[in-house]
Write a protein that holds these residues in place. Sequence first.
Motif, short mmCIF file in Angstrom:
data_model
loop_
_atom_site.label_atom_id
_atom_site.label_comp_id
_atom_site.label_asym_id
_atom_site.label_seq_id
_atom_site.Cartn_x
_atom_site.Cartn_y
_atom_site.Cartn_z
N TYR A 128 18.61 6.23 6.19
CA TYR A 128 19.10 6.94 7.35
C TYR A 128 20.03 8.09 6.93
O TYR A 128 20.65 8.03 5.87
CB TYR A 128 19.89 5.99 8.27
CG TYR A 128 19.07 4.81 8.71
CD1 TYR A 128 18.13 4.93 9.72
CD2 TYR A 128 19.22 3.57 8.09
CE1 TYR A 128 17.37 3.85 10.12
CE2 TYR A 128 18.47 2.48 8.49
CZ TYR A 128 17.54 2.62 9.49
OH TYR A 128 16.77 1.56 9.88
N PRO A 129 20.14 9.12 7.78
CA PRO A 129 21.12 10.19 7.49
C PRO A 129 22.53 9.62 7.50
O PRO A 129 22.81 8.62 8.19
CB PRO A 129 20.93 11.16 8.65
CG PRO A 129 19.64 10.81 9.28
CD PRO A 129 19.39 9.37 8.99
N ARG A 151 26.91 10.73 7.51
CA ARG A 151 27.88 11.78 7.75
C ARG A 151 29.27 11.18 7.60
O ARG A 151 29.44 9.99 7.47
CB ARG A 151 27.68 12.42 9.11
CG ARG A 151 27.90 11.51 10.27
CD ARG A 151 27.72 12.28 11.60
NE ARG A 151 28.16 11.49 12.69
CZ ARG A 151 27.40 10.65 13.38
NH1 ARG A 151 26.14 10.52 13.07
NH2 ARG A 151 27.90 9.96 14.37
N ARG A 165 26.52 16.55 6.95
CA ARG A 165 25.46 15.56 7.16
C ARG A 165 24.51 15.57 5.97
O ARG A 165 24.09 16.62 5.51
CB ARG A 165 24.70 15.90 8.44
CG ARG A 165 23.54 14.99 8.72
CD ARG A 165 22.76 15.52 9.93
NE ARG A 165 21.46 14.92 10.01
CZ ARG A 165 21.12 14.02 10.92
NH1 ARG A 165 22.01 13.63 11.81
NH2 ARG A 165 19.92 13.51 10.94
N ASP A 221 20.91 14.18 5.07
CA ASP A 221 19.69 13.53 5.53
C ASP A 221 19.15 12.59 4.46
O ASP A 221 19.54 12.66 3.29
CB ASP A 221 18.63 14.59 5.87
CG ASP A 221 18.99 15.37 7.12
OD1 ASP A 221 19.57 14.78 8.05
OD2 ASP A 221 18.71 16.59 7.15
N ARG A 222 18.23 11.74 4.84
CA ARG A 222 17.59 10.83 3.89
C ARG A 222 16.98 11.65 2.75
O ARG A 222 16.26 12.61 2.99
CB ARG A 222 16.49 10.05 4.62
CG ARG A 222 15.75 9.12 3.73
CD ARG A 222 14.67 8.42 4.50
NE ARG A 222 13.86 7.64 3.58
CZ ARG A 222 12.73 7.09 3.89
NH1 ARG A 222 12.23 7.21 5.11
NH2 ARG A 222 12.07 6.39 3.00
#
Length: 183
Positions: free
Chosen positions: A68-69, A71, A128, A130-131
């Motif tokens: 999953y992303p 942050r 953020r 991302d994967r």
Amino acid sequence: QSHLGGRNHPGGCRQSPHILRKGRRKVVVDVVLENKKENAYNASLLLCFSSNLYFSSLVLQVQNLGCYPVRNLTLHMALPALGYRRAAFLSVTQILANNVMCDSVFYSRPPQDCGNTWCQELSCRLGRLDRGGEVSIHVLRTIHNDFFRGAKFRSMRVISTVWLGVPGDSVLVLEEGAHRREV
């Protein structure tokens, strides 16, 4: 005297700072060339640096290998900087990174284990991820020769500590030992 090479861009280049390289070594230079009288067609600029100019860089990469992303990650760094009588031997000159905000440069003793030195601490808030995404942070530092000229030792081992953190009640799950590294 050593020479560094740079690239000339037709039509001019107003980007600053410039990164000049000699082999695997590089240095960031901010240069302003101003013509005061006539038009200067085919002008050239030669940059030279002293052979006793030393610099060091630290490259850190953070990669999201999860599903999953993520942050709100913060990359913390404790970088040895001050030695005996708080004399500077290394100092951060610039941080190069995209999607990252770095601040809080100050000197401290433990709780970060900096041995018998004072550390310059940095905190970089990562955007953020991302994967499969990654971010690279280049920490450029300068070496202060005056410290070493007065030193009474032949060698010195400099160990920087880097770790990931999350704010407040957030959770960061990593393999054992994966959130903190010594470089």
